[in-house]
Design an enzyme around this catalytic site. Structure first.
Site, PDB file in Angstrom:
ATOM      1  N   GLY A  60      33.728  49.456  47.777  1.00  0.00           N
ATOM      2  CA  GLY A  60      33.799  48.327  48.714  1.00  0.00           C
ATOM      3  C   GLY A  60      34.364  48.658  50.082  1.00  0.00           C
ATOM      4  O   GLY A  60      34.017  48.027  51.078  1.00  0.00           O
ATOM      5  N   GLU A 115      41.476  49.015  51.964  1.00  0.00           N
ATOM      6  CA  GLU A 115      40.826  48.227  50.909  1.00  0.00           C
ATOM      7  C   GLU A 115      39.859  47.209  51.504  1.00  0.00           C
ATOM      8  O   GLU A 115      40.081  46.702  52.606  1.00  0.00           O
ATOM      9  CB  GLU A 115      41.893  47.460  50.113  1.00  0.00           C
ATOM     10  CG  GLU A 115      42.360  48.140  48.851  1.00  0.00           C
ATOM     11  CD  GLU A 115      41.394  47.962  47.692  1.00  0.00           C
ATOM     12  OE1 GLU A 115      40.179  47.793  47.922  1.00  0.00           O
ATOM     13  OE2 GLU A 115      41.850  47.998  46.543  1.00  0.00           O
ATOM     14  N   ASP A 116      38.843  46.885  50.751  1.00  0.00           N
ATOM     15  CA  ASP A 116      37.934  45.828  51.151  1.00  0.00           C
ATOM     16  C   ASP A 116      38.601  44.462  51.015  1.00  0.00           C
ATOM     17  O   ASP A 116      38.658  43.685  51.960  1.00  0.00           O
ATOM     18  CB  ASP A 116      36.633  45.885  50.322  1.00  0.00           C
ATOM     19  CG  ASP A 116      36.877  45.980  48.811  1.00  0.00           C
ATOM     20  OD1 ASP A 116      38.037  45.974  48.363  1.00  0.00           O
ATOM     21  OD2 ASP A 116      35.874  46.065  48.066  1.00  0.00           O
ATOM     22  N   ASP A 119      42.192  40.555  45.843  1.00  0.00           N
ATOM     23  CA  ASP A 119      41.903  39.318  45.113  1.00  0.00           C
ATOM     24  C   ASP A 119      43.143  39.021  44.269  1.00  0.00           C
ATOM     25  O   ASP A 119      44.112  38.448  44.769  1.00  0.00           O
ATOM     26  CB  ASP A 119      40.629  39.553  44.293  1.00  0.00           C
ATOM     27  CG  ASP A 119      40.161  38.337  43.526  1.00  0.00           C
ATOM     28  OD1 ASP A 119      40.817  37.287  43.600  1.00  0.00           O
ATOM     29  OD2 ASP A 119      39.135  38.410  42.838  1.00  0.00           O
ATOM     30  N   LYS A 147      42.786  37.089  49.351  1.00  0.00           N
ATOM     31  CA  LYS A 147      42.716  35.712  48.844  1.00  0.00           C
ATOM     32  C   LYS A 147      44.122  35.308  48.397  1.00  0.00           C
ATOM     33  O   LYS A 147      44.503  35.570  47.259  1.00  0.00           O
ATOM     34  CB  LYS A 147      41.768  35.631  47.642  1.00  0.00           C
ATOM     35  CG  LYS A 147      40.332  36.018  47.921  1.00  0.00           C
ATOM     36  CD  LYS A 147      39.494  35.886  46.635  1.00  0.00           C
ATOM     37  CE  LYS A 147      38.156  36.537  46.769  1.00  0.00           C
ATOM     38  NZ  LYS A 147      37.433  36.613  45.475  1.00  0.00           N
ATOM     39  N   PHE A 168      34.304  33.602  45.389  1.00  0.00           N
ATOM     40  CA  PHE A 168      33.663  34.912  45.290  1.00  0.00           C
ATOM     41  C   PHE A 168      32.807  35.128  46.530  1.00  0.00           C
ATOM     42  O   PHE A 168      31.934  34.334  46.841  1.00  0.00           O
ATOM     43  CB  PHE A 168      32.828  35.021  44.011  1.00  0.00           C
ATOM     44  CG  PHE A 168      32.499  36.445  43.699  1.00  0.00           C
ATOM     45  CD1 PHE A 168      33.447  37.281  43.129  1.00  0.00           C
ATOM     46  CD2 PHE A 168      31.251  36.970  44.003  1.00  0.00           C
ATOM     47  CE1 PHE A 168      33.166  38.614  42.867  1.00  0.00           C
ATOM     48  CE2 PHE A 168      30.960  38.306  43.746  1.00  0.00           C
ATOM     49  CZ  PHE A 168      31.917  39.124  43.172  1.00  0.00           C
ATOM     50  N   VAL A 169      33.079  36.237  47.217  1.00  0.00           N
ATOM     51  CA  VAL A 169      32.392  36.497  48.494  1.00  0.00           C
ATOM     52  C   VAL A 169      31.610  37.809  48.427  1.00  0.00           C
ATOM     53  O   VAL A 169      31.912  38.682  47.613  1.00  0.00           O
ATOM     54  CB  VAL A 169      33.399  36.556  49.668  1.00  0.00           C
ATOM     55  CG1 VAL A 169      33.984  35.190  49.954  1.00  0.00           C
ATOM     56  CG2 VAL A 169      34.518  37.570  49.389  1.00  0.00           C
ATOM     57  N   ASP A 175      30.187  43.403  46.941  1.00  0.00           N
ATOM     58  CA  ASP A 175      28.921  43.177  46.246  1.00  0.00           C
ATOM     59  C   ASP A 175      29.066  42.161  45.126  1.00  0.00           C
ATOM     60  O   ASP A 175      30.176  41.830  44.698  1.00  0.00           O
ATOM     61  CB  ASP A 175      28.437  44.488  45.612  1.00  0.00           C
ATOM     62  CG  ASP A 175      29.267  44.872  44.393  1.00  0.00           C
ATOM     63  OD1 ASP A 175      30.519  44.878  44.509  1.00  0.00           O
ATOM     64  OD2 ASP A 175      28.684  45.126  43.329  1.00  0.00           O
ATOM     65  N   ARG A 181      25.997  44.255  49.569  1.00  0.00           N
ATOM     66  CA  ARG A 181      27.022  45.023  50.282  1.00  0.00           C
ATOM     67  C   ARG A 181      26.686  45.209  51.761  1.00  0.00           C
ATOM     68  O   ARG A 181      27.552  45.300  52.609  1.00  0.00           O
ATOM     69  CB  ARG A 181      27.145  46.432  49.690  1.00  0.00           C
ATOM     70  CG  ARG A 181      27.937  46.525  48.435  1.00  0.00           C
ATOM     71  CD  ARG A 181      28.271  47.975  48.135  1.00  0.00           C
ATOM     72  NE  ARG A 181      28.485  48.213  46.726  1.00  0.00           N
ATOM     73  CZ  ARG A 181      29.628  47.969  46.088  1.00  0.00           C
ATOM     74  NH1 ARG A 181      30.648  47.466  46.737  1.00  0.00           N
ATOM     75  NH2 ARG A 181      29.736  48.205  44.803  1.00  0.00           N
TER      76      ARG A 181
HETATM   77  P1  IMP Z   1      41.660  42.657  42.394  1.00  0.00           P
HETATM   78  O1  IMP Z   1      42.182  43.693  41.444  1.00  0.00           O
HETATM   79  O2  IMP Z   1      41.475  41.315  41.707  1.00  0.00           O
HETATM   80  O3  IMP Z   1      42.501  42.492  43.648  1.00  0.00           O
HETATM   81  O4  IMP Z   1      40.194  43.088  42.874  1.00  0.00           O
HETATM   82  C1  IMP Z   1      39.713  44.395  42.729  1.00  0.00           C
HETATM   83  C2  IMP Z   1      38.367  44.602  43.338  1.00  0.00           C
HETATM   84  O5  IMP Z   1      37.459  43.595  42.887  1.00  0.00           O
HETATM   85  C3  IMP Z   1      38.283  44.545  44.860  1.00  0.00           C
HETATM   86  O6  IMP Z   1      38.683  45.745  45.481  1.00  0.00           O
HETATM   87  C4  IMP Z   1      36.797  44.266  45.063  1.00  0.00           C
HETATM   88  O7  IMP Z   1      36.060  45.475  45.024  1.00  0.00           O
HETATM   89  C5  IMP Z   1      36.482  43.389  43.876  1.00  0.00           C
HETATM   90  N1  IMP Z   1      36.484  41.971  44.294  1.00  0.00           N
HETATM   91  C6  IMP Z   1      37.507  41.097  44.264  1.00  0.00           C
HETATM   92  N2  IMP Z   1      37.135  39.895  44.771  1.00  0.00           N
HETATM   93  C7  IMP Z   1      35.839  40.036  45.133  1.00  0.00           C
HETATM   94  C8  IMP Z   1      34.883  39.138  45.745  1.00  0.00           C
HETATM   95  O8  IMP Z   1      35.149  37.964  46.074  1.00  0.00           O
HETATM   96  N3  IMP Z   1      33.657  39.669  45.948  1.00  0.00           N
HETATM   97  C9  IMP Z   1      33.286  40.935  45.628  1.00  0.00           C
HETATM   98  N4  IMP Z   1      34.158  41.793  45.067  1.00  0.00           N
HETATM   99  C10 IMP Z   1      35.417  41.352  44.834  1.00  0.00           C
END
Ligand code: IMP
Length: 195
Positions: A60, A115-116, A119, A147, A168-169, A175, A181
């Site tokens: 990402g 980081e992208d 979440d 978020k 979810f984006v 993606d 992407r």
């Molecule tokens: P986390 O561990 O919940 O913070 O998220 C880990 C990974 O999930 C992020 O680095 C993204 O690659 C993916 N992710 C989280 N939220 C989204 C979203 O809204 N859209 C797409 N990918 C997401």
């Protein structure tokens, strides 16, 4: 693509072809680039003479890394990690495994994780504790999106592009099931696409 009566250029893929999958456009490519420039200015100032190592988290972070490092004027290096977070299609669990580790030793280096999106923050929290055990000189995070309502881990993120709603984006590297992407903007995807 026309969205809500407004013409929005998302770019990257034929946005018109997927317009039916999108519920809202959160940020246009121009708004994203504006923030990237501002983040780069901050990082330039904070890391002058420090030659940081930018660590991108695949896949990402490819877009933010590519844009950010080309805006920076400081001397820096780049490396990549790939992790897999176990979870259902749109939710991460915090149980993480390495798919690809760094190629360089980060001991005594100034590391900036790129980081992208944050979440739940569970993946990043695991990653940061892994990286800090390698004793870098400093360890900070730059994330394009966050978020705030979804966060479950206590993470200090020094550079944030935009705080976004808990939806979810897709786009700008993000993606769903490998798709979207290449959108240059950020859009909310309709729940029916992934449910
Ligand atoms: P986390 O561990 O919940 O913070 O998220 C880990 C990974 O999930 C992020 O680095 C993204 O690659 C993916 N992710 C989280 N939220 C989204 C979203 O809204 N859209 C797409 N990918 C997401």
């Amino acid at each position: 693509m026309t969205f809500g009566g407004r013409c929005v250029k998302l770019g990257g893929v034929d946005a018109d072809a997927i317009a039916g999958d999108l519920a809202a456009v959160l940020y246009t490519p121009e708004q994203i680039q504006e923030r990237v420039v501002a983040l780069a200015e901050q990082i330039d100032a904070d890391y002058a003479d420090k030659k940081p190592l930018l660590v991108g988290v695949l896949n990402g972070a490819v877009m933010i890394m590519a844009d950010l490092c080309r805006e920076l004027t400081i001397d820096c290096e780049m490396d990549w990690m790939a992790v897999s977070s176990y979870g259902s299609g749109t939710k991460s669990s915090g149980v993480v495994r390495f798919l690809k580790d760094l190629s360089v030793d980060i001991h005594d280096r100034h590391v900036l994780v790129v980081e992208d999106i944050i979440d739940t923050g569970l993946t990043l929290s695991w990653l940061l504790s892994n990286l800090s055990s390698r004793q870098p000189a400093s360890l900070e995070v730059a994330a394009m999106f966050r978020k705030p309502e979804a966060i479950k881990a206590d993470i200090e993120c020094r550079y944030i592009g935009y705080d976004i709603p808990n939806e979810f984006v897709v786009g700008y590297g993000l993606d769903y099931d490998g798709r979207y992407r290449g959108l240059k903007g950020l859009a909310v995807i309709k729940p029916e696409v992934y449910s």
